[in-house]
Design an enzyme around this catalytic site. Structure first.
Site, PDB file in Angstrom:
ATOM      1  N   LYS A  70      -5.413 -81.850  13.705  1.00  9.41           N
ATOM      2  CA  LYS A  70      -5.355 -82.082  15.159  1.00  9.41           C
ATOM      3  C   LYS A  70      -5.496 -83.584  15.409  1.00  9.41           C
ATOM      4  O   LYS A  70      -6.320 -84.241  14.772  1.00  9.41           O
ATOM      5  CB  LYS A  70      -6.479 -81.319  15.857  1.00  9.41           C
ATOM      6  CG  LYS A  70      -6.403 -81.413  17.375  1.00  9.41           C
ATOM      7  CD  LYS A  70      -7.396 -80.489  18.056  1.00  9.41           C
ATOM      8  CE  LYS A  70      -8.783 -81.082  18.112  1.00  9.41           C
ATOM      9  NZ  LYS A  70      -9.664 -80.375  19.067  1.00  9.41           N
ATOM     10  N   ARG A 113     -12.068 -73.254  21.668  1.00 10.37           N
ATOM     11  CA  ARG A 113     -12.851 -73.212  20.428  1.00 10.37           C
ATOM     12  C   ARG A 113     -14.200 -73.888  20.608  1.00 10.37           C
ATOM     13  O   ARG A 113     -15.173 -73.537  19.940  1.00 10.37           O
ATOM     14  CB  ARG A 113     -12.056 -73.758  19.254  1.00 10.37           C
ATOM     15  CG  ARG A 113     -11.585 -75.216  19.287  1.00 10.37           C
ATOM     16  CD  ARG A 113     -12.674 -76.220  19.208  1.00 10.37           C
ATOM     17  NE  ARG A 113     -12.299 -77.430  18.501  1.00 10.37           N
ATOM     18  CZ  ARG A 113     -12.965 -78.569  18.601  1.00 10.37           C
ATOM     19  NH1 ARG A 113     -13.980 -78.704  19.447  1.00 10.37           N
ATOM     20  NH2 ARG A 113     -12.593 -79.599  17.887  1.00 10.37           N
ATOM     21  N   GLN A 141     -14.859 -77.883  29.875  1.00 13.14           N
ATOM     22  CA  GLN A 141     -15.848 -77.326  28.949  1.00 13.14           C
ATOM     23  C   GLN A 141     -16.889 -76.471  29.662  1.00 13.14           C
ATOM     24  O   GLN A 141     -17.347 -75.468  29.107  1.00 13.14           O
ATOM     25  CB  GLN A 141     -16.529 -78.435  28.143  1.00 13.14           C
ATOM     26  CG  GLN A 141     -15.653 -79.012  27.057  1.00 13.14           C
ATOM     27  CD  GLN A 141     -15.153 -77.950  26.099  1.00 13.14           C
ATOM     28  OE1 GLN A 141     -15.799 -76.932  25.864  1.00 13.14           O
ATOM     29  NE2 GLN A 141     -13.974 -78.162  25.560  1.00 13.14           N
ATOM     30  N   ASP A 162     -22.907 -80.812  39.013  1.00 15.60           N
ATOM     31  CA  ASP A 162     -21.926 -81.822  38.618  1.00 15.60           C
ATOM     32  C   ASP A 162     -22.192 -83.084  39.422  1.00 15.60           C
ATOM     33  O   ASP A 162     -22.630 -83.014  40.579  1.00 15.60           O
ATOM     34  CB  ASP A 162     -20.495 -81.330  38.884  1.00 15.60           C
ATOM     35  CG  ASP A 162     -19.455 -82.149  38.116  1.00 15.60           C
ATOM     36  OD1 ASP A 162     -18.935 -81.646  37.105  1.00 15.60           O
ATOM     37  OD2 ASP A 162     -19.163 -83.302  38.517  1.00 15.60           O
ATOM     38  N   ASP A 230     -25.701 -86.044  22.639  1.00 13.21           N
ATOM     39  CA  ASP A 230     -27.036 -86.174  23.233  1.00 13.21           C
ATOM     40  C   ASP A 230     -27.008 -86.947  24.549  1.00 13.21           C
ATOM     41  O   ASP A 230     -28.053 -87.380  25.042  1.00 13.21           O
ATOM     42  CB  ASP A 230     -27.994 -86.859  22.243  1.00 13.21           C
ATOM     43  CG  ASP A 230     -27.484 -88.230  21.786  1.00 13.21           C
ATOM     44  OD1 ASP A 230     -26.292 -88.533  22.014  1.00 13.21           O
ATOM     45  OD2 ASP A 230     -28.269 -88.984  21.191  1.00 13.21           O
TER      46      ASP A 230
HETATM   47  N1  NAD Z   1     -18.343 -81.106  21.081  1.00 16.17           N
HETATM   48  C1  NAD Z   1     -17.084 -80.739  21.156  1.00 16.17           C
HETATM   49  O1  NAD Z   1     -16.555 -80.051  20.295  1.00 16.17           O
HETATM   50  C2  NAD Z   1     -16.263 -81.157  22.324  1.00 16.17           C
HETATM   51  C3  NAD Z   1     -14.948 -80.684  22.454  1.00 16.17           C
HETATM   52  C4  NAD Z   1     -14.227 -81.037  23.590  1.00 16.17           C
HETATM   53  C5  NAD Z   1     -14.816 -81.830  24.550  1.00 16.17           C
HETATM   54  N2  NAD Z   1     -16.072 -82.303  24.353  1.00 16.17           N
HETATM   55  C6  NAD Z   1     -16.717 -83.151  25.330  1.00 16.17           C
HETATM   56  O2  NAD Z   1     -17.082 -82.348  26.432  1.00 16.17           O
HETATM   57  C7  NAD Z   1     -17.220 -83.175  27.573  1.00 16.17           C
HETATM   58  C8  NAD Z   1     -16.526 -82.549  28.754  1.00 16.17           C
HETATM   59  O3  NAD Z   1     -15.134 -82.468  28.500  1.00 16.17           O
HETATM   60  P1  NAD Z   1     -14.196 -81.776  29.572  1.00 16.17           P
HETATM   61  O4  NAD Z   1     -12.855 -81.617  28.942  1.00 16.17           O
HETATM   62  O5  NAD Z   1     -14.893 -80.576  30.144  1.00 16.17           O
HETATM   63  O6  NAD Z   1     -14.144 -82.925  30.684  1.00 16.17           O
HETATM   64  P2  NAD Z   1     -13.904 -82.758  32.264  1.00 16.17           P
HETATM   65  O7  NAD Z   1     -13.511 -84.099  32.755  1.00 16.17           O
HETATM   66  O8  NAD Z   1     -13.010 -81.599  32.504  1.00 16.17           O
HETATM   67  O9  NAD Z   1     -15.356 -82.376  32.821  1.00 16.17           O
HETATM   68  C9  NAD Z   1     -16.447 -83.262  32.820  1.00 16.17           C
HETATM   69  C10 NAD Z   1     -17.262 -82.993  34.087  1.00 16.17           C
HETATM   70  O10 NAD Z   1     -18.484 -83.710  33.987  1.00 16.17           O
HETATM   71  C11 NAD Z   1     -18.783 -84.251  35.270  1.00 16.17           C
HETATM   72  N3  NAD Z   1     -19.721 -85.374  35.076  1.00 16.17           N
HETATM   73  C12 NAD Z   1     -19.472 -86.641  34.700  1.00 16.17           C
HETATM   74  N4  NAD Z   1     -20.643 -87.331  34.600  1.00 16.17           N
HETATM   75  C13 NAD Z   1     -21.634 -86.461  34.932  1.00 16.17           C
HETATM   76  C14 NAD Z   1     -23.035 -86.576  35.027  1.00 16.17           C
HETATM   77  N5  NAD Z   1     -23.682 -87.713  34.755  1.00 16.17           N
HETATM   78  N6  NAD Z   1     -23.736 -85.480  35.423  1.00 16.17           N
HETATM   79  C15 NAD Z   1     -23.113 -84.313  35.701  1.00 16.17           C
HETATM   80  N7  NAD Z   1     -21.771 -84.161  35.628  1.00 16.17           N
HETATM   81  C16 NAD Z   1     -21.051 -85.222  35.240  1.00 16.17           C
HETATM   82  C17 NAD Z   1     -17.425 -84.658  35.813  1.00 16.17           C
HETATM   83  O11 NAD Z   1     -17.452 -84.810  37.229  1.00 16.17           O
HETATM   84  C18 NAD Z   1     -16.563 -83.470  35.346  1.00 16.17           C
HETATM   85  O12 NAD Z   1     -16.574 -82.421  36.311  1.00 16.17           O
HETATM   86  C19 NAD Z   1     -16.637 -84.520  27.154  1.00 16.17           C
HETATM   87  O13 NAD Z   1     -17.709 -85.367  26.838  1.00 16.17           O
HETATM   88  C20 NAD Z   1     -15.844 -84.224  25.920  1.00 16.17           C
HETATM   89  O14 NAD Z   1     -15.722 -85.332  25.043  1.00 16.17           O
HETATM   90  C21 NAD Z   1     -16.810 -81.972  23.277  1.00 16.17           C
END
Ligand code: NAD
Length: 322
Positions: A70, A113, A141, A162, A230
């Site tokens: 990926k 996933r 997520q 949020d 974290d």
């Molecule tokens: N660990 C993993 O396997 C994995 C996989 C995919 C994505 N992620 C991570 O998950 C996170 C979310 O990704 P996504 O695709 O859902 O993004 P997204 O943009 O769809 O959602 C993120 C949300 O967080 C909100 N937000 C931003 N700062 C904030 C804060 N301080 N307090 C509360 N809410 C806040 C935003 O307004 C938004 O609604 C990202 O950090 C991404 O890198 C992790």
């Protein structure tokens, strides 16, 4: 002439692979990982903007005959542009010949996933009767994590926080309609942590955590999934946790050497060790537990063959010349 299947995001979604199927595939993949039967080199990454990444994520899971890569980006600044945080492509290879079988959009797979991995961690680390969930970060997520937890747990009440209140309101409307759960939008992050059996943090990943969640917020007996690493957690809050687990210890150590995860407690187990029973999951009703899944190529390669075979069955996608 050899051909491969191209699957757009809409094609991938149209396959209708269920969250339950993704969770089950991940359980097989993590069992294999725990037994040392999967190949997954650490992910190379390029950093094109502050806090942005583009990762290459290869893996081979012989038991699932799943091999591929990926190539995925994460851009926190995309929200302001109306673009997705996560985007990219996945190549699935034939493990006999190495030929590419399919190229597919990876947005759906990444969303599903990751939620599935949280639910799998929760299967070993949360109380089985867990029914209240706090979601902090109500984006892609937040949605898929709630979906996955609802597959394995009797979720009844959700507290949604949020930074953008309108995002939490949309999330609440959608989740009530899809899962029949009660969703309360809250103004203060603590209201989505204290009083919750399971907590998911899913805001942006930041090298310097904003550390919103403080010591004393997470209840005894609760489980938290740290989808955004974290970033949400104050060091003192992390130190209160009895069992801190992750999907891949070497990759977490790699991130730690690059400035992330400076305040986490001792790592108790990998997800593979929990699934195989090499390490104990939850052992009492009062332990505080964390699953911090970094997101592995293993997750993607467990899911991609499900999508590919369903697409073949349904005649989805376009056949392209190599
Ligand atoms: N660990 C993993 O396997 C994995 C996989 C995919 C994505 N992620 C991570 O998950 C996170 C979310 O990704 P996504 O695709 O859902 O993004 P997204 O943009 O769809 O959602 C993120 C949300 O967080 C909100 N937000 C931003 N700062 C904030 C804060 N301080 N307090 C509360 N809410 C806040 C935003 O307004 C938004 O609604 C990202 O950090 C991404 O890198 C992790």
């Amino acid at each position: 002439m050899d051909k491969f299947l191209y699957l757009s995001r809409a094609d991938v979604e149209a396959t209708g692979v269920s969250m339950r199927e993704v969770i089950d595939a991940l359980e097989v993949a993590f069992r294999e990982h725990g037994l040392g039967n999967a190949e997954m080199p650490p992910k190379p990454v390029i950093h094109t903007r502050p806090d942005a990444f583009i990762h290459a994520m290869p893996a081979y899971i012989p038991a699932l005959r799943a091999a591929g890569l990926k190539w995925v980006s994460g851009y926190p600044s995309n929200q302001a542009k109306g673009l997705p945080y996560i985007s990219g492509l996945l190549i699935l290879n034939d493990d006999d010949t190495g030929l590419p079988l399919a190229v597919m959009d990876c947005t759906w797979i990444t969303a599903k996933r990751t939620g599935a991995a949280s639910a799998l961690s929760a299967r070993y680390l949360a109380r089985p009767e867990s029914s209240t969930v706090g979601i902090l970060g109500c984006g892609v997520q937040g949605r898929s994590n709630l979906e996955a937890l609802s597959v394995l747990f009797p979720v009844k009440q959700v507290f949604a926080y949020d930074r953008k209140p309108e995002s939490a309101v949309h999330f609440a409307q959608e989740m009530r309609a899809r899962f029949g759960v009660s969703v309360e939008v809250v103004d203060e992050p603590r209201q989505a942590v204290s009083g919750c059996d399971m907590v998911v943090t899913a805001g942006p990943i930041l090298q310097v955590p904003h550390a919103t969640i403080k010591a004393g917020w997470l209840d005894a007996g609760a489980f938290a999934s740290l989808v955004d690493y974290d970033s949400f957690w104050d060091g003192a809050a992390l130190q209160e946790v009895d069992k801190f687990c992750t999907d891949d210890v070497p990759q977490l150590e790699y991130y730690r050497s690059h400035g992330y995860f400076q305040s986490i407690p001792r790592i108790h187990a990998s997800l593979g060790e929990l699934v195989t029973g090499q390490k104990a999951g939850r052992e009492s009703a009062t332990e505080r537990t964390i699953g911090c899944n970094l997101g592995l190529a293993l997750d993607d390669m467990a899911t991609a063959p499900l999508v590919y075979s369903r697409a073949l069955d349904q005649g989805l996608g376009a056949r392209l010349e190599l």
